[in-house]
Design a protein around this motif. Structure first.
Motif, PDB file in Angstrom:
ATOM      1  N   LYS A 184       0.819  -1.204   0.000  1.00 22.71           N
ATOM      2  CA  LYS A 184       0.000   0.000   0.000  1.00 22.71           C
ATOM      3  C   LYS A 184       0.860   1.264   0.000  1.00 22.71           C
ATOM      4  O   LYS A 184       0.491   2.283  -0.565  1.00 22.71           O
ATOM      5  CB  LYS A 184      -0.909   0.015   1.238  1.00 22.71           C
ATOM      6  N   SER A 185       1.976   1.221   0.709  1.00 20.84           N
ATOM      7  CA  SER A 185       2.761   2.445   0.839  1.00 20.84           C
ATOM      8  C   SER A 185       4.148   2.223   0.268  1.00 20.84           C
ATOM      9  O   SER A 185       4.602   1.089   0.097  1.00 20.84           O
ATOM     10  CB  SER A 185       2.874   2.859   2.300  1.00 20.84           C
ATOM     11  N   MET A 186       4.796   3.315  -0.018  1.00 22.39           N
ATOM     12  CA  MET A 186       6.154   3.274  -0.536  1.00 22.39           C
ATOM     13  C   MET A 186       7.071   2.598   0.484  1.00 22.39           C
ATOM     14  O   MET A 186       7.993   1.870   0.126  1.00 22.39           O
ATOM     15  CB  MET A 186       6.614   4.702  -0.811  1.00 22.39           C
ATOM     16  N   ASP A 187       6.810   2.862   1.767  1.00 22.35           N
ATOM     17  CA  ASP A 187       7.635   2.261   2.812  1.00 22.35           C
ATOM     18  C   ASP A 187       7.559   0.733   2.771  1.00 22.35           C
ATOM     19  O   ASP A 187       8.564   0.042   2.897  1.00 22.35           O
ATOM     20  CB  ASP A 187       7.183   2.753   4.200  1.00 22.35           C
ATOM     21  N   GLU A 188       6.341   0.228   2.586  1.00 23.82           N
ATOM     22  CA  GLU A 188       6.162  -1.234   2.495  1.00 23.82           C
ATOM     23  C   GLU A 188       6.908  -1.785   1.296  1.00 23.82           C
ATOM     24  O   GLU A 188       7.573  -2.824   1.374  1.00 23.82           O
ATOM     25  CB  GLU A 188       4.675  -1.573   2.351  1.00 23.82           C
ATOM     26  N   LEU A 189       6.778  -1.078   0.172  1.00 24.72           N
ATOM     27  CA  LEU A 189       7.454  -1.508  -1.057  1.00 24.72           C
ATOM     28  C   LEU A 189       8.957  -1.576  -0.831  1.00 24.72           C
ATOM     29  O   LEU A 189       9.613  -2.553  -1.169  1.00 24.72           O
ATOM     30  CB  LEU A 189       7.111  -0.541  -2.184  1.00 24.72           C
ATOM     31  N   LEU A 190       9.476  -0.514  -0.187  1.00 20.34           N
ATOM     32  CA  LEU A 190      10.911  -0.471   0.075  1.00 20.34           C
ATOM     33  C   LEU A 190      11.322  -1.592   1.025  1.00 20.34           C
ATOM     34  O   LEU A 190      12.318  -2.280   0.805  1.00 20.34           O
ATOM     35  CB  LEU A 190      11.299   0.885   0.674  1.00 20.34           C
ATOM     36  N   ARG A 191      10.553  -1.768   2.088  1.00 20.13           N
ATOM     37  CA  ARG A 191      10.897  -2.783   3.091  1.00 20.13           C
ATOM     38  C   ARG A 191      10.968  -4.168   2.457  1.00 20.13           C
ATOM     39  O   ARG A 191      11.944  -4.898   2.616  1.00 20.13           O
ATOM     40  CB  ARG A 191       9.847  -2.771   4.210  1.00 20.13           C
ATOM     41  N   ASP A 192       9.926  -4.509   1.659  1.00 15.19           N
ATOM     42  CA  ASP A 192       9.895  -5.816   1.001  1.00 15.19           C
ATOM     43  C   ASP A 192      11.076  -5.982   0.050  1.00 15.19           C
ATOM     44  O   ASP A 192      11.726  -7.025   0.020  1.00 15.19           O
ATOM     45  CB  ASP A 192       8.583  -5.989   0.220  1.00 15.19           C
ATOM     46  N   SER A 193      11.347  -4.909  -0.717  1.00 14.60           N
ATOM     47  CA  SER A 193      12.407  -5.001  -1.732  1.00 14.60           C
ATOM     48  C   SER A 193      13.787  -5.086  -1.101  1.00 14.60           C
ATOM     49  O   SER A 193      14.692  -5.689  -1.661  1.00 14.60           O
ATOM     50  CB  SER A 193      12.366  -3.789  -2.659  1.00 14.60           C
ATOM     51  N   ILE A 194      13.937  -4.471   0.091  1.00  9.11           N
ATOM     52  CA  ILE A 194      15.225  -4.536   0.778  1.00  9.11           C
ATOM     53  C   ILE A 194      15.412  -5.913   1.404  1.00  9.11           C
ATOM     54  O   ILE A 194      16.476  -6.514   1.346  1.00  9.11           O
ATOM     55  CB  ILE A 194      15.331  -3.413   1.835  1.00  9.11           C
ATOM     56  N   ALA A 230      18.286  -2.733  -5.411  1.00  8.53           N
ATOM     57  CA  ALA A 230      19.434  -2.099  -4.764  1.00  8.53           C
ATOM     58  C   ALA A 230      19.012  -0.682  -4.359  1.00  8.53           C
ATOM     59  O   ALA A 230      18.911   0.200  -5.207  1.00  8.53           O
ATOM     60  CB  ALA A 230      20.624  -2.064  -5.709  1.00  8.53           C
ATOM     61  N   VAL A 231      18.712  -0.507  -3.086  1.00 10.45           N
ATOM     62  CA  VAL A 231      18.279   0.800  -2.590  1.00 10.45           C
ATOM     63  C   VAL A 231      19.454   1.483  -1.917  1.00 10.45           C
ATOM     64  O   VAL A 231      20.083   0.919  -1.021  1.00 10.45           O
ATOM     65  CB  VAL A 231      17.108   0.653  -1.588  1.00 10.45           C
ATOM     66  N   HIS A 232      19.771   2.694  -2.378  1.00  5.12           N
ATOM     67  CA  HIS A 232      20.871   3.439  -1.788  1.00  5.12           C
ATOM     68  C   HIS A 232      20.361   4.648  -1.021  1.00  5.12           C
ATOM     69  O   HIS A 232      19.309   5.180  -1.316  1.00  5.12           O
ATOM     70  CB  HIS A 232      21.852   3.889  -2.872  1.00  5.12           C
ATOM     71  N   GLY A 233      21.146   5.005  -0.029  1.00  6.54           N
ATOM     72  CA  GLY A 233      20.812   6.213   0.724  1.00  6.54           C
ATOM     73  C   GLY A 233      21.704   7.358   0.274  1.00  6.54           C
ATOM     74  O   GLY A 233      22.883   7.157  -0.045  1.00  6.54           O
ATOM     75  N   TYR A 234      21.152   8.543   0.208  1.00  4.87           N
ATOM     76  CA  TYR A 234      21.908   9.744  -0.158  1.00  4.87           C
ATOM     77  C   TYR A 234      21.781  10.723   1.002  1.00  4.87           C
ATOM     78  O   TYR A 234      20.669  11.122   1.361  1.00  4.87           O
ATOM     79  CB  TYR A 234      21.333  10.341  -1.443  1.00  4.87           C
ATOM     80  N   GLU A 235      22.906  11.048   1.600  1.00  5.17           N
ATOM     81  CA  GLU A 235      22.814  11.937   2.761  1.00  5.17           C
ATOM     82  C   GLU A 235      22.566  13.368   2.296  1.00  5.17           C
ATOM     83  O   GLU A 235      23.359  13.956   1.576  1.00  5.17           O
ATOM     84  CB  GLU A 235      24.068  11.887   3.633  1.00  5.17           C
ATOM     85  N   PHE A 236      21.443  13.905   2.732  1.00  2.34           N
ATOM     86  CA  PHE A 236      21.083  15.270   2.390  1.00  2.34           C
ATOM     87  C   PHE A 236      21.563  16.172   3.518  1.00  2.34           C
ATOM     88  O   PHE A 236      21.126  16.048   4.656  1.00  2.34           O
ATOM     89  CB  PHE A 236      19.566  15.373   2.216  1.00  2.34           C
ATOM     90  N   ASN A 237      22.499  17.075   3.184  1.00  2.00           N
ATOM     91  CA  ASN A 237      23.116  17.889   4.238  1.00  2.00           C
ATOM     92  C   ASN A 237      22.488  19.264   4.404  1.00  2.00           C
ATOM     93  O   ASN A 237      22.838  20.003   5.311  1.00  2.00           O
ATOM     94  CB  ASN A 237      24.607  18.082   3.933  1.00  2.00           C
ATOM     95  N   GLY A 238      21.584  19.600   3.493  1.00  2.00           N
ATOM     96  CA  GLY A 238      21.000  20.946   3.545  1.00  2.00           C
ATOM     97  C   GLY A 238      19.918  21.076   4.597  1.00  2.00           C
ATOM     98  O   GLY A 238      19.624  20.130   5.343  1.00  2.00           O
TER      99      GLY A 238
END
Lengths: 376, 397
Positions: free
Chosen positions: A219-229, A235-243
């Protein structure tokens, strides 16, 4: 960067904003004297070189459409691509509201299909940030990730407020920046990396994932991400946003964000590097009368100030009459504080009037909100 | 193209030489006014508010700023499919081609532009004045009186009447005499340089005027006197609201100061007659804890930590803590450093007034040209005009 399109999701999750979002979408909330919330993510996309932006609307989107118009202030009033307003459509269960980003993207699959850019940046209309997102896209390309999601370690924004509902995801990253675990809405997060509702992905992969999500019941993007991870399918990458980053989620957070922006350093962090575009009105300059006393405040054009204003944010066309005192308050456009009235820790929505000698005092952590068009 | 009842032609080619170094790099109509406007915003907004959606802007002197400022005309809602705003510079025609020789010649050279719209009436405006006027009312007056030309008229102080086109009128408002800048004016009824012409009449007189080699090709000197001597019907349209020629440094300063009067002589906060302009997007203005601001107008993008009194600050001006601005006009992007003091002056765009510098004082209005960097501790006396060249010269001496 021309091979990137943008999608802005305007979330319906506004219960914690109470009266402020009774008649408008969160993304249309006025902010910092002359802006609306959506200006920030939209301007960031434009400053990144994005020329094709779809805004997914739902619930109370009238003021948002009024604000965005043809996209002229953002130079998105073009024949090819430009600003595309995507009103709610195709959901029978809850007309006017989507169940989440996946539902919303599913309903607007045609827009994705017809666009021609290779990448999509997806952002939320209540995210307050102002950045060139080319770095995000470049990191996405260079790491060969399927999806790159921005995160911050700066948790200074008012996330733990009583209203926030802890609606944030926290991620664990390996030393290559790949996301190995994701926690959805934890009470006490185990990881310091908070996802910030901003990600980049190939357009065709996004379409595929949305189609599949329906089949998998995500239902949510979070669920999609969790399942896919979990199953390593993406391959989900994190990008550190410093602003500078805040999300408008609660009344307290909204109040504090406005007042924080009075501080020159905070203002510089948000506005210092790139312009934030917005629809302007035809207001003349602000007028400070004989006997006015304004200290440490942001003032919009068109204001007429005869009284005292301290540590406050006045939007366009606010009138503070003789003898009136405004402290620690946020007064939206065309508010009128009549003679000898006194305000402290108050949020006035648009067109609010407080009559002569009226007095309204809230608490710094619990400002009084007065709804649009009221007369006190 | 569809026929238009009335179109406007705005004469914006003037140099405005009496504004000194301020018009070195821009035409007079492009001169900034009132915090966030330029002079040309007033006639353009008047057109838009009067429902006149076709405007030709005749440029000649330093047109770059005006061209880029007007753009598509979107700021005044003049980006129309049918009509809209057009910048009309002089152009070459085959082997010939001339500059605009005078106000009448400028219109003459653009007869083909006007004829595209086949108008019944043509409104002639200038880009030199600050005023709010409903041109529609004037047009109705023109039509009602079956006039060939109607001239907007106002009373001016007798001592300056010799600087205007002065007329005498009969009881019904028809004009019986007209003298351009007479040495000894017979009345104080002055032409505002705003004319409504019935187009067939104007076209004939422009064509005849062009054929006359002795003519100055000027409305006031040639066209109007000729119409009068030919017995045409000339009507005066009385206008007594605020109207200011901002042709000199002092009058430009004074018109800015008029905005601060309370009740103000010229109300910009009137929602029924908005004045529009093209402005950059700016962050809101910030008034700091050490600031004192009274009796002033301040525009978006300003940062004020010093003292501002009786002044107009245009967008993006910085007044540092300990700097003082009194009874002055400070244009966009200028920075006043701590310990500087500006009194009764006009400081143009993008200047830096360094610490300890003093500008202006009792007496005439001091004027600092665009982009001037005033050195630390320098002094510009009342009534003096200064730019970077002035200080370079001083440094060499």
């Amino acid at each position: 960067m021309n091979d990137v399109m943008g999608i802005i999701y305007t979330s319906p999750e506004d219960f914690a904003l109470r009266d402020l979002t009774a008649t408008r979408a969160v993304s249309a909330l006025p902010l910092a004297s002359s802006y609306r919330a959506i200006d920030f993510v939209l301007s960031s996309m434009v400053n990144t070189g994005v020329r094709n932006v779809g805004v997914i609307m739902q619930k109370n989107y009238l003021s948002l459409i009024d604000h965005l118009g043809s996209g002229h202030p953002w130079d998105l009033h073009t024949r090819v691509d430009g600003l595309r307003i995507l009103p709610p459509t195709g959901v029978a269960s809850m007309p006017g509201t989507y169940m989440g980003l996946i539902d919303a993207l599913n309903a607007n699959m045609n827009f994705l299909r017809r666009s021609h850019q290779e990448f999509v940046i997806v952002g939320y209309g209540n995210s307050i940030l102002n950045a060139d997102l080319n770095d995000l896209v470049l990191e996405h390309i260079n790491t060969g990730a399927d999806l790159t999601i921005a995160y911050t370690k700066d948790l200074s924004s008012d996330l733990a407020g009583p209203d926030s509902g802890n609606k944030h995801s926290f991620m664990k990253l390996d030393d290559k920046g790949r996301v190995t675990e994701i926690e959805i809405n934890p009470n006490a997060p185990s990881f310091p990396n908070m996802a910030i509702d901003l990600f980049v992905i190939r357009r065709k992969l996004l379409m595929f994932l949305i189609n599949r999500a329906e089949a998998l019941g995500q239902k949510s993007m979070d669920e999609l991400l969790r399942d896919s991870i979990r199953d390593h399918s993406l391959a989900v990458h994190g990008y550190e946003f410093n602003g500078f980053y805040r999300a408008i989620e609660t009344v307290q957070g909204y109040f504090r964000l406005n007042l924080d922006l009075i501080n020159p350093e905070t203002r510089k962090a948000l506005f210092g590097k790139l312009p934030v575009f917005t629809k302007t009105r035809n207001d003349p300059p602000a007028k400070y009368m004989d006997g006015s006393a304004v200290k440490n405040s942001l003032v919009g054009n068109g204001c007429i100030i005869e009284g005292t204003v301290e540590n406050s944010v006045l939007f366009r066309g606010v009138h503070v009459a003789r003898g009136a005192v405004v402290r620690n308050s946020v007064l939206m456009q065309d508010s009128y504080v009549m003679e000898n009235a006194e305000l402290e820790n108050v949020i006035f929505d648009k067109d609010v009037t407080i009559r002569r000698s009226g007095r309204l005092v809230g608490q710094p952590l619990f400002p009084i909100v007065v709804g649009k068009g009221m007369t006190l | 193209m569809r026929k238009k009842r009335c179109i406007a032609m705005l004469l914006a080619g003037g140099q405005g030489s009496r504004l000194g170094i301020l018009t070195k790099s821009m035409a007079k109509p492009a001169v900034p006014f009132g915090g966030q406007y330029r002079i040309i915003d007033f006639p353009l907004s008047n057109c838009a508010n009067s429902g006149i959606d076709t405007v030709g802007v005749l440029t000649q002197y330093r047109p770059l700023q005006l061209n880029s400022y007007i753009g598509t005309g979107e700021s005044w809602d003049l980006d129309r499919n049918e009509g809209g705003v057009y910048v009309l510079p002089p152009y070459m025609t085959g082997e010939t081609g001339v500059w605009y020789k005078g106000t009448a010649n400028a219109i003459y050279q653009n007869i083909p532009f006007i004829e595209q719209y086949d108008p019944d009436y043509v409104l002639i405006l200038s880009g030199d004045h600050i005023y709010k006027m409903n041109y529609n009312k004037m047009l109705s007056w023109h039509i009602k009186n079956k006039a060939d030309v109607t001239i907007a008229v106002r009373s001016v102080p007798w001592e300056v009447a010799n600087q205007f086109g002065i007329m005498a009128t009969a009881e019904d408002g028809s004009i019986t005499e007209f003298a351009e800048k007479p040495k000894e004016p017979k009345s104080n009824k002055a032409s505002m340089g705003v004319y409504v012409f019935s187009w067939p009449v104007l076209r004939k007189y422009l064509t005849d005027d062009e054929a006359n080699p002795a003519s100055h090709n000027d409305f006031g000197k040639d066209i109007i006197p000729k119409l009068l001597s030919d017995g045409k019907r000339l009507m005066a349209y009385a206008f007594e609201d605020y109207w200011k020629d901002v042709g000199t440094v002092h009058s430009l300063w004074e018109a800015n100061m008029d905005l601060l009067k309370e009740p103000s002589e010229f109300n910009l906060y009137d929602h029924d007659w908005p004045i529009s302009g093209r402005n950059p997007v700016m962050v809101p203005q910030y008034i700091g804890s050490t600031a004192s601001v009274t009796d002033s107008m301040i525009t978006d993008g300003c940062i004020v930590n010093g003292t501002v009194s009786g002044s107009v600050l245009y967008y993006g001006v910085t007044v540092e803590e300990g700097a003082e601005v009194i009874d002055s006009v400070v244009m966009s992007g200028t920075v006043l450093k701590s310990g500087s003091r500006v009194v009764r002056s006009i400081v143009a765009e993008d200047c830096v007034v360094n610490a300890g510098a003093l500008v202006g004082g009792e007496g005439g209005i001091a004027l600092i040209g665009t982009g001037t960097v005033i050195p630390e501790g320098a002094c510009v006396e009342a009534g003096v005009q200064a730019d970077n060249a002035t200080f370079e010269k001083e440094a060499r001496a």
